[in-house]
Design an enzyme around this catalytic site. Structure first.
Site, PDB file in Angstrom:
ATOM      1  N   CYS A   1       0.830  -1.201   0.000  1.00 26.71           N
ATOM      2  CA  CYS A   1       0.000   0.000   0.000  1.00 26.71           C
ATOM      3  C   CYS A   1       0.866   1.253   0.000  1.00 26.71           C
ATOM      4  O   CYS A   1       1.978   1.257   0.540  1.00 26.71           O
ATOM      5  CB  CYS A   1      -0.910   0.001   1.226  1.00 26.71           C
TER       6      CYS A   1
ATOM      7  N   CYS B   1      -3.461   0.280  -3.393  1.00 29.37           N
ATOM      8  CA  CYS B   1      -4.241   0.623  -2.206  1.00 29.37           C
ATOM      9  C   CYS B   1      -3.566   1.790  -1.494  1.00 29.37           C
ATOM     10  O   CYS B   1      -2.395   2.098  -1.736  1.00 29.37           O
ATOM     11  CB  CYS B   1      -4.373  -0.577  -1.272  1.00 29.37           C
TER      12      CYS B   1
END
Length: 302
Positions: free
Chosen positions: A148, A229
């Site tokens: 992420c 993400c």
């Protein structure tokens, strides 16, 4: 006696004619086989002609070498996977250990299998009829998690964005994934007839959209986007005349980037834009230190 001699001569003539006919039939059959073989050979070696560059020479060795290099030195974390959560896969506690600790098992990134699966997607196929189904087995083998806040997308900034990622090590582009790393700058396509791979030419996107490279990069890009993400970075060139986003743009307030921001905001994504991002600008100045934007203010010595 004269009748017997005539009968004997007749039989000999008949036998001779039969032999001659058999020889003629045999010769015709042999010639037909040879001509058919030559015609088949010519057909099998006939390659379709396209406008793009052909398959990269020694493609197998290139793909295999890059695959092994990626899982060994570029992203060695892929060599091991935790039996637990996805987060453990992307951030192993001891990635440098040669022997895995309990709960860790070898990751099934089999480069030989990856190459063979990639080859099956296009070899002996018309290069304008490639489908997403052809490449799905390859994506299943070569995909891996993306940490992420590390995804960096780009458009029309190829050289600069990769100089940046190699320098900072804080972000990953598509070309920094296994799929992107293996195929970056490489060309490939098949041919319906022997030898199954066209090393002379491959179709450009303008000739047909469903060519091996275009379908591959579309699927790899989609995979990369779906894996993103957290905070996602995008590097665009707002100064080029063609525009950073399909229309003219010069900065964060330009029309094309404003349009991009509005599209993202409509999807409930928060967007921020920064002109002349300092770390990237410093990279540009390293290449062109005499540029006006790279001049430093200095106090003149009296």
């Amino acid at each position: 006696m004269p009748l017997q001699n005539r009968s004997s001569k007749t039989r000999r003539r008949t036998s001779l004619l039969v032999i001659i006919m058999l020889l003629i039939v045999t010769i015709v059959a042999v010639l037909g086989t040879v001509l058919l073989a030559n015609e088949t050979k010519e057909t099998s070696t006939q390659l379709l002609q396209w406008k793009g560059r052909g398959t990269t020479k020694n493609l197998q060795e290139v793909i295999l070498g890059r695959c092994y290099n990626y899982i060994t030195t570029v992203n060695p974390e892929l060599r091991w996977r935790n039996r637990g959560t996805r987060q453990d896969v992307t951030c192993p506690q001891t990635p440098s250990k040669a022997v895995a600790e309990p709960g860790i098992e070898p990751r099934d990134k089999d480069c030989q299998n990856i190459w063979e699966t990639m080859q099956k997607a296009f070899i002996y196929k018309n290069p304008c009829n490639i489908t997403t189904e052809d490449y799905q087995p390859l994506l299943d083998l070569a995909s891996h998690p993306i940490p992420c806040n590390k995804s960096l997308f780009w458009s029309k900034t190829n050289d600069l964005v990769h100089r940046y990622t190699k320098t900072s090590h804080n972000f990953l582009t598509l070309e920094d994934t296994l799929l992107g790393y293996m195929a970056d700058g490489v060309s490939w396509c098949g041919n319906p007839s022997s030898p199954g791979i066209n090393y002379e030419s491959c179709p450009k996107w303008s000739e047909c959209e469903s060519n091996p490279s275009s379908v591959y990069w579309k699927m790899a890009s989609k995979m990369f986007a779906e894996a993103a993400c957290g905070v996602v970075q995008v590097m665009l060139n707002g100064s080029i005349e063609a525009g950073a986003f399909r229309s003219n743009s010069e900065s964060c307030t330009g029309r094309s980037i404003t349009r991009l921001k509005s599209i993202l905001e409509e999807r409930n994504l928060r967007v921020s834009c920064e002109d002349n991002y300092r770390p990237v600008q410093l990279l540009q100045c390293a290449s062109d230190p005499d540029h006006a934007d790279c001049r430093l203010c200095t106090n003149s010595v009296q």
